[in-house]
Design a protein around this motif. Structure first.
Motif, PDB file in Angstrom:
ATOM      1  N   GLY A 118      44.146  42.402  54.111  1.00 41.15           N
ATOM      2  CA  GLY A 118      43.296  43.572  54.183  1.00 41.15           C
ATOM      3  C   GLY A 118      42.540  43.723  52.881  1.00 41.15           C
ATOM      4  O   GLY A 118      42.292  42.738  52.174  1.00 41.15           O
ATOM      5  N   ASN A 168      46.419  51.951  55.590  1.00 42.87           N
ATOM      6  CA  ASN A 168      45.355  51.952  56.597  1.00 42.87           C
ATOM      7  C   ASN A 168      44.340  50.833  56.396  1.00 42.87           C
ATOM      8  O   ASN A 168      43.532  50.570  57.279  1.00 42.87           O
ATOM      9  CB  ASN A 168      44.657  53.313  56.627  1.00 42.87           C
ATOM     10  N   ASN A 212      46.765  44.963  57.193  1.00 36.20           N
ATOM     11  CA  ASN A 212      47.445  44.595  58.429  1.00 36.20           C
ATOM     12  C   ASN A 212      48.768  43.944  58.058  1.00 36.20           C
ATOM     13  O   ASN A 212      48.788  42.860  57.492  1.00 36.20           O
ATOM     14  CB  ASN A 212      46.589  43.636  59.255  1.00 36.20           C
ATOM     15  N   TYR A 213      49.852  44.646  58.344  1.00 35.54           N
ATOM     16  CA  TYR A 213      51.194  44.101  58.083  1.00 35.54           C
ATOM     17  C   TYR A 213      52.037  44.174  59.361  1.00 35.54           C
ATOM     18  O   TYR A 213      53.252  44.344  59.311  1.00 35.54           O
ATOM     19  CB  TYR A 213      51.869  44.840  56.915  1.00 35.54           C
ATOM     20  N   SER A 214      51.364  44.035  60.502  1.00 35.79           N
ATOM     21  CA  SER A 214      52.032  44.223  61.797  1.00 35.79           C
ATOM     22  C   SER A 214      53.218  43.284  62.002  1.00 35.79           C
ATOM     23  O   SER A 214      54.155  43.609  62.722  1.00 35.79           O
ATOM     24  CB  SER A 214      51.027  44.055  62.937  1.00 35.79           C
TER      25      SER A 214
END
Length: 152
Positions: A20, A100, A103-105
């Motif tokens: 990100g 926000n 991306n650390y999904s």
């Protein structure tokens, strides 16, 4: 707790990518930090234990940055608390990001803070911040990170 909550978070396995934009606008990708040992720290400005562990992490970072140690601090603060988070981060030389913008999904839901993950030079997960003692101190850094920095 279903096992899918920890999908991909196995010690000794490749750490999921985190990517990100940092607060300073620079792009970040965990996959591009290979060759470094990275501590990924999820924290919040209102979290007392989070703030307590930061000076020890900073001291260790200052000593070991040239050896390839990096810290990514991802705040889980609400937008209304962002100013306070930025104030706190002025005291530290961590890479700093807002949840926000990242991306650390692959890490599932970060259900406790502080949560610190340690990833070795090959991109392998060496500490899972969602299991065991969440606290990071100088002793833990010496025990886990120092050998990883010395490893080829």
């Amino acid at each position: 707790m279903s096992s899918t909550a920890f999908a991909g978070l196995e010690l000794g396995q490749p750490a999921p990518n985190i990517e990100g934009t940092l607060i300073d606008g620079k792009p970040f990708s965990l996959n591009s930090t290979k060759g470094k040992v990275v501590l990924v720290n999820f924290w919040a400005s209102w979290c007392e234990p989070c703030r307590e562990e930061m000076p020890a992490i900073e001291t260790y970072l200052k000593k070991n940055k040239t050896k390839g140690f990096e810290v990514l601090a991802i705040t889980v603060d609400k937008p209304t608390d962002m100013e306070q988070a930025k104030q706190i981060m002025r005291n530290y030389s961590f890479l700093f990001a807002d949840k926000n913008q990242m991306n650390y999904s692959g890490y599932g839901r970060i259900w406790r803070i502080p949560s610190s993950f340690i990833i070795d030079k090959q991109g392998i997960l060496r500490k899972n911040g969602l299991t065991g003692d969440p606290k990071v101190d100088a002793k833990l850094l010496e025990e886990i990170v120092t050998p990883l920095l010395l490893a080829q």
